[in-house]
Scaffold this motif. Structure first.
Motif, PDB file in Angstrom:
ATOM      1  N   LEU A 234     -20.405  44.920 -67.023  1.00 32.37           N
ATOM      2  CA  LEU A 234     -20.912  46.045 -66.237  1.00 32.37           C
ATOM      3  C   LEU A 234     -22.222  45.689 -65.549  1.00 32.37           C
ATOM      4  O   LEU A 234     -22.435  46.008 -64.368  1.00 32.37           O
ATOM      5  CB  LEU A 234     -21.119  47.270 -67.135  1.00 32.37           C
ATOM      6  N   PHE A 235     -23.122  45.044 -66.279  1.00 32.12           N
ATOM      7  CA  PHE A 235     -24.430  44.702 -65.728  1.00 32.12           C
ATOM      8  C   PHE A 235     -24.304  43.708 -64.580  1.00 32.12           C
ATOM      9  O   PHE A 235     -24.861  43.910 -63.495  1.00 32.12           O
ATOM     10  CB  PHE A 235     -25.317  44.141 -66.841  1.00 32.12           C
ATOM     11  N   LEU A 236     -23.557  42.623 -64.810  1.00 29.69           N
ATOM     12  CA  LEU A 236     -23.377  41.622 -63.759  1.00 29.69           C
ATOM     13  C   LEU A 236     -22.663  42.212 -62.546  1.00 29.69           C
ATOM     14  O   LEU A 236     -23.031  41.941 -61.393  1.00 29.69           O
ATOM     15  CB  LEU A 236     -22.575  40.436 -64.303  1.00 29.69           C
ATOM     16  N   SER A 237     -21.635  43.029 -62.782  1.00 26.09           N
ATOM     17  CA  SER A 237     -20.843  43.579 -61.679  1.00 26.09           C
ATOM     18  C   SER A 237     -21.660  44.555 -60.843  1.00 26.09           C
ATOM     19  O   SER A 237     -21.538  44.580 -59.605  1.00 26.09           O
ATOM     20  CB  SER A 237     -19.591  44.272 -62.232  1.00 26.09           C
ATOM     21  N   THR A 238     -22.473  45.367 -61.501  1.00 23.41           N
ATOM     22  CA  THR A 238     -23.314  46.308 -60.765  1.00 23.41           C
ATOM     23  C   THR A 238     -24.256  45.577 -59.816  1.00 23.41           C
ATOM     24  O   THR A 238     -24.385  45.930 -58.635  1.00 23.41           O
ATOM     25  CB  THR A 238     -24.139  47.162 -61.746  1.00 23.41           C
ATOM     26  N   LEU A 239     -24.919  44.543 -60.307  1.00 25.60           N
ATOM     27  CA  LEU A 239     -25.862  43.786 -59.479  1.00 25.60           C
ATOM     28  C   LEU A 239     -25.132  43.037 -58.369  1.00 25.60           C
ATOM     29  O   LEU A 239     -25.598  42.996 -57.229  1.00 25.60           O
ATOM     30  CB  LEU A 239     -26.656  42.810 -60.342  1.00 25.60           C
ATOM     31  N   TYR A 240     -23.971  42.457 -58.703  1.00 25.31           N
ATOM     32  CA  TYR A 240     -23.235  41.696 -57.697  1.00 25.31           C
ATOM     33  C   TYR A 240     -22.731  42.598 -56.568  1.00 25.31           C
ATOM     34  O   TYR A 240     -22.925  42.302 -55.379  1.00 25.31           O
ATOM     35  CB  TYR A 240     -22.053  40.968 -58.345  1.00 25.31           C
ATOM     36  N   LEU A 241     -22.063  43.691 -56.928  1.00 28.15           N
ATOM     37  CA  LEU A 241     -21.439  44.539 -55.914  1.00 28.15           C
ATOM     38  C   LEU A 241     -22.466  45.234 -55.024  1.00 28.15           C
ATOM     39  O   LEU A 241     -22.249  45.375 -53.812  1.00 28.15           O
ATOM     40  CB  LEU A 241     -20.536  45.575 -56.587  1.00 28.15           C
ATOM     41  N   GLN A 242     -23.597  45.660 -55.608  1.00 27.87           N
ATOM     42  CA  GLN A 242     -24.560  46.420 -54.812  1.00 27.87           C
ATOM     43  C   GLN A 242     -25.609  45.536 -54.144  1.00 27.87           C
ATOM     44  O   GLN A 242     -26.001  45.796 -53.004  1.00 27.87           O
ATOM     45  CB  GLN A 242     -25.235  47.482 -55.678  1.00 27.87           C
ATOM     46  N   TYR A 243     -26.090  44.514 -54.830  1.00 26.58           N
ATOM     47  CA  TYR A 243     -27.109  43.647 -54.242  1.00 26.58           C
ATOM     48  C   TYR A 243     -26.489  42.518 -53.424  1.00 26.58           C
ATOM     49  O   TYR A 243     -26.806  42.336 -52.250  1.00 26.58           O
ATOM     50  CB  TYR A 243     -27.999  43.058 -55.338  1.00 26.58           C
ATOM     51  N   ALA A 244     -25.599  41.737 -54.069  1.00 32.13           N
ATOM     52  CA  ALA A 244     -25.082  40.543 -53.405  1.00 32.13           C
ATOM     53  C   ALA A 244     -24.105  40.881 -52.277  1.00 32.13           C
ATOM     54  O   ALA A 244     -24.103  40.215 -51.240  1.00 32.13           O
ATOM     55  CB  ALA A 244     -24.404  39.630 -54.428  1.00 32.13           C
ATOM     56  N   ARG A 245     -23.273  41.946 -52.467  1.00 29.79           N
ATOM     57  CA  ARG A 245     -22.303  42.295 -51.429  1.00 29.79           C
ATOM     58  C   ARG A 245     -22.713  43.505 -50.614  1.00 29.79           C
ATOM     59  O   ARG A 245     -22.060  43.836 -49.623  1.00 29.79           O
ATOM     60  CB  ARG A 245     -20.920  42.533 -52.064  1.00 29.79           C
ATOM     61  N   GLY A 246     -23.769  44.178 -51.029  1.00 33.57           N
ATOM     62  CA  GLY A 246     -24.315  45.268 -50.225  1.00 33.57           C
ATOM     63  C   GLY A 246     -23.505  46.540 -50.249  1.00 33.57           C
ATOM     64  O   GLY A 246     -23.643  47.386 -49.356  1.00 33.57           O
ATOM     65  N   PHE A 247     -22.664  46.752 -51.267  1.00 32.16           N
ATOM     66  CA  PHE A 247     -21.869  47.969 -51.357  1.00 32.16           C
ATOM     67  C   PHE A 247     -22.745  49.147 -51.784  1.00 32.16           C
ATOM     68  O   PHE A 247     -23.757  48.982 -52.469  1.00 32.16           O
ATOM     69  CB  PHE A 247     -20.735  47.812 -52.374  1.00 32.16           C
TER      70      PHE A 247
END
Length: 477
Positions: A278-291
């Motif tokens: 959950l932690f990694l996915s939240t950061l990836y989807l919102q920060y890295a992919r800009g969702f």
């Protein structure tokens, strides 16, 4: 009709607790932006809630024995409501963490008191398993739906709405509980093991602090070294003291049962892996992919769907074929999901990304029922509640450490919130390998928990505990 109202109130209360465990993850980027928080600050917003809840769960039963289960449940819901309102008004991340701690105090009463109320309201051999299943399913559903609900609330109203929504729903639960639930009390009061409780807190607090702050301060820094030393000292002292205590907070004899030890370990590992994902996915989807938060929640929807689908399937599988198939499947899907990200760069392939999330959701659905059944099975009736509380505690500790460790690995990999997706993928690779290793450990523990040697140890432990309960009853008569 009255029983249904009581069950509904208990299920809603525990669903709120589960939602707050995971929904906040989707709000972390919004919180970080508004409150000016770094990664380690975001970790504390999540960890403070699960850490305090884990530390207090074991003592909650004693509070219920003294106050009465209905009154203790009402106190827990009331504290949770007030703390949620305060979280929604927090102007700094320090205040938010303090209010999250208060929220965890209320949550630590809600879960065990809800189970105790249901156990008394549904005493029948046929009706109690169904009611307990509904209760545990509500908690799992809350955790699984948290990312989606959190994303929708953050995008439509703002991150503070995640906490505000608890207030009106909590008030309804409080009114229903106070009006329809009769009071129940234990016929045997347990003494509060205050020393044991303080030692648990003294162990978990410094340990989590060291893991979260080490990337910023360094593992050789004085504060981190002092915290590691304090955690080790508290753990050793806890083991020594609990062996000698007449009514210990943690009865170490439970761990002589190999199935019990394996089950609580599996609960710890599965929730650590789930929280890390959950932690990694939240950061990836919102920060890295800009969702947006809502879009990120929708992408993580397979987690909720598979957790909901696999929960009942695991129950049927366990009732027909024992716990081993569910344990092995839980380990296999976790290891496979971790490898998809570690080796196949699932972040770069949308289909693999969704498949990975589905596998991680299946992990929670498959592991919950067999771990609960294994922990309770073979225990004397008056020990089952304490055994369940230990499992809940291990799950909470696992969830806390999962967030702490993943944040540490991500920071050690050199990722910052301004870095693009390729940098995140490389930095997160160690975390995904850790998730895969969690799956392998669950596989091994699942085999160990169901072998003949393990079953023999469980039978021997049950006999020892039964004799101990009989001696205690005679001495207090």
């Amino acid at each position: 009709m009255r029983k249904r109202i009581i069950l509904t109130a208990c299920c809603i209360s525990v669903l709120l607790v589960g939602l707050d465990v995971t929904a906040v993850n989707l709000a972390l980027p919004s919180m970080a932006k508004e409150l000016h928080v770094a990664i380690n600050g975001m970790q504390w917003v999540v960890a403070s809630y699960t850490l305090v809840g884990a530390g207090l769960l074991l003592a909650a039963g004693t509070v219920g024995d003294r106050l009465g289960y209905r009154r203790a449940l009402c106190v827990g819901v009331g504290v949770f409501i007030v703390a949620s309102a305060l979280c929604a008004t927090a102007s700094t991340h320090q205040l938010l963490i303090v209010f999250r701690v208060l929220q965890a105090v209320g949550a630590s009463l809600i879960v065990p008191m809800g189970m105790s109320v249901i156990a008394h309201v549904f005493p029948g051999r046929d009706e109690r398993p169904h009611a307990m299943g509904m209760f545990t399913a509500a908690y799992a559903l809350g955790m699984a739906l948290g990312p989606v609900a959190g994303g929708a609330l953050v995008d439509s109203v703002g991150w503070r709405s995640i906490f505000l929504i608890n207030v009106p729903i909590g008030i309804v639960v409080l009114v229903l509980t106070a009006r329809y639930t009769p009071e129940f009390r234990s016929t045997r009061f347990r003494h509060l093991d205050l020393v044991g409780q303080l030692l648990v807190i003294a162990f978990l607090g410094p340990l989590v602090y060291a893991i979260i702050e080490a990337p910023q301060l360094g593992w050789t820094s004085v504060p981190v070294q002092l915290c590691v030393g304090a955690a080790i000292a508290a753990f050793v002292a806890l083991l020594v003291y609990e062996r000698r205590c007449h009514e210990p907070l943690i009865d170490l004899r439970y761990f002589r049962s190999v199935p019990f030890s394996c089950a609580v370990s599996i609960g710890f590992i599965c929730f650590a892996a789930f929280s890390g994902v959950l932690f990694l996915s939240t950061l990836y989807l919102q920060y890295a992919r800009g969702f947006s938060a809502l879009t990120a929640g929708i992408w993580m929807l397979p987690l909720a769907v598979m957790a909901g689908v696999c929960g009942p399937l695991s129950g049927r599988l366990t009732s027909r074929h024992g716990t081993r198939p569910s344990f092995l499947l839980a380990g296999a899907v976790t290891a496979t999901g971790g490898l998809l990200f570690a080796l196949a760069d699932a972040e770069n392939h949308d289909v693999l990304l969704l498949v990975g999330y589905a596998l991680f959701g299946a992990n929670i659905g498959l592991s919950n029922t067999p771990t609960t059944m294994t922990v309770v099975a073979g225990m004397p009736r008056d020990r089952a509640g304490v055994a369940s509380a230990l499992l809940l505690t291990f799950r909470r500790v696992g969830f806390t450490l999962g967030v702490a460790v993943m944040g540490t690995l991500l920071a050690a990999g050199g990722w910052h919130t301004t870095e693009p997706a390729p940098v995140f993928i490389d930095a997160a690779r160690a975390g995904w390998w850790a998730v895969a290793c969690c799956g392998v450990m669950v596989l091994l523990l699942g085999v160990l928990a169901t072998c003949k040697w393990a079953r023999d140890s469980a039978e021997h432990t049950a006999v020892v505990l039964e004799e101990s309960s009989g001696r205690h009853d005679r001495s207090t008569a």
